[in-house]
Design an enzyme around this catalytic site. Structure first.
Site, PDB file in Angstrom:
ATOM      1  N   ASN A  10       0.992  -1.430   0.226  1.00  0.00           N
ATOM      2  CA  ASN A  10       0.167  -0.255   0.010  1.00  0.00           C
ATOM      3  C   ASN A  10       0.882   0.983  -0.404  1.00  0.00           C
ATOM      4  OD1 ASN A  10      -1.763   2.112   0.928  1.00  0.00           O
ATOM      5  ND2 ASN A  10      -3.160   0.991   1.449  1.00  0.00           N
ATOM      6  N   GLY A  12       0.416   4.734   0.006  1.00  0.00           N
ATOM      7  CA  GLY A  12      -0.559   5.435   1.173  1.00  0.00           C
ATOM      8  C   GLY A  12       0.098   5.726   2.129  1.00  0.00           C
ATOM      9  N   LYS A  13       0.269   3.394   2.794  1.00  0.00           N
ATOM     10  CA  LYS A  13       0.849   3.841   3.613  1.00  0.00           C
ATOM     11  C   LYS A  13       2.490   4.262   4.484  1.00  0.00           C
ATOM     12  CE  LYS A  13      -0.962  -0.649   5.815  1.00  0.00           C
ATOM     13  NZ  LYS A  13      -1.075  -2.002   6.049  1.00  0.00           N
ATOM     14  N   ASP A  70      -0.375  -3.091  10.303  1.00  0.00           N
ATOM     15  CA  ASP A  70      -1.668  -3.604   9.861  1.00  0.00           C
ATOM     16  C   ASP A  70      -2.351  -2.158  10.479  1.00  0.00           C
ATOM     17  OD1 ASP A  70      -0.481  -6.418   8.642  1.00  0.00           O
ATOM     18  OD2 ASP A  70      -2.583  -6.074   8.178  1.00  0.00           O
ATOM     19  N   PHE A 154      -5.706   8.107   0.841  1.00  0.00           N
ATOM     20  CA  PHE A 154      -6.273   6.782   0.505  1.00  0.00           C
ATOM     21  C   PHE A 154      -6.720   6.490   1.246  1.00  0.00           C
ATOM     22  CE2 PHE A 154      -3.748   3.856   3.227  1.00  0.00           C
ATOM     23  CZ  PHE A 154      -3.423   5.108   3.828  1.00  0.00           C
ATOM     24  N   GLY A 155      -7.639   5.372   0.403  1.00  0.00           N
ATOM     25  CA  GLY A 155      -8.728   4.267   1.264  1.00  0.00           C
ATOM     26  C   GLY A 155      -9.498   4.738   2.044  1.00  0.00           C
ATOM     27  N   PHE A 156      -9.616   4.661   3.438  1.00  0.00           N
ATOM     28  CA  PHE A 156     -11.325   5.060   3.722  1.00  0.00           C
ATOM     29  C   PHE A 156     -11.152   6.642   4.416  1.00  0.00           C
ATOM     30  CE2 PHE A 156     -11.786   0.721   4.945  1.00  0.00           C
ATOM     31  CZ  PHE A 156     -12.256   0.308   3.696  1.00  0.00           C
TER      32      PHE A 156
END
Ligand code: ITT
Length: 216
Positions: A10, A12-13, A70, A154-156
């Protein structure tokens, strides 16, 4: 300080980890390993530890440090869903699908509605060093926005509004204006520095560094 190999798919992470750890003097490099299996488990730490074990053989040098992190979004009205299934939920339902699941949670009173839509991001950062495995945890309280908001992150991020923070950096009560605030905007609508003041990831990484400091 050793180089930290961050196993993640990922981007973004990765960007956020470099943004947080770089200024503290830690070199973070991306590690990509094919075929890592995320075990079915109901807690983030079990998943993180399993991924460390699977990836350790792929380190360029066995003394290098290996990190995984995670995260998941836990929505109270959905009994914690998507939680550990967040990746799957994002790729199937997406942010619009999540909003549809919560369509019934509405109130004339904005503070009541904020309470109904309560959610929490949680992260576990796990670091394997020759001295052992260190675990850091972080969480960020907030709520699911009424609609997608913002182009960044990113993501949520486009559907998550963090709870304001008080002077001590703790979440302020719902409806109380805090010292640090996104003013009702989501993580996708603010810059990375502001997200970092609230974020589960920053807090998990900071906790991890504290554990390392006390272990040295
Ligand atoms: P890994 O390869 O590192 O496992 P992943 O995308 O599977 O990457 P996670 O399991 O940690 O990442 O995250 C679960 C989901 O939650 C995933 O879809 C992320 O995009 C999302 N997520 C995690 N942290 C987030 C954040 O800070 N803001 C928005 N969404 C986030």
């Amino acid at each position: 300080m050793a180089r930290i190999h961050f196993l993640t798919g990922n981007e973004g992470k990765l960007v956020e980890a470099v943004h947080h750890l770089g200024p503290l003097g830690h070199e973070v490099v991306h590690l990509s390993v094919d075929g890592i299996i995320e075990p079915q488990a109901d807690d983030l730490e079990t998943i993180a530890r399993s991924k460390l074990e699977q990836a350790r053989a792929h380190l360029p040098n066995p003394d290098d440090w290996l990190m995984v992190e995670d995260a998941g979004l836990f929505v109270e009205a959905l009994d914690g869903f998507p939680g550990v299934y967040s990746s799957y939920a994002l790729s199937t339902l997406g942010n619009h699908g999540l909003l549809r699941l919560l369509e019934h949670l509405q109130s004339e009173d904005l503070h009541v509605e904020a309470g109904l839509r309560r959610a929490e991001f949680k992260a576990v950062a796990a670091l394997m060093t020759p001295e052992g495995v260190f675990i850091g945890e972080g969480s960020c309280l907030g709520r699911i926005a009424p609609a997608v908001d913002g182009e960044g992150g990113f993501g949520f991020d486009p559907v998550f509004i963090p709870r304001d923070l008080d002077l001590a950096g703790e979440p302020a009560d719902i409806g109380v204006q805090g010292e640090v605030s996104t003013h009702g905007r989501t993580f996708a609508a603010v810059d990375m520095d502001l997200k970092g003041k609230f974020s589960h990831r920053t807090r998990a990484l900071a906790d991890l560094l504290t554990q390392l400091g006390t272990a040295e």
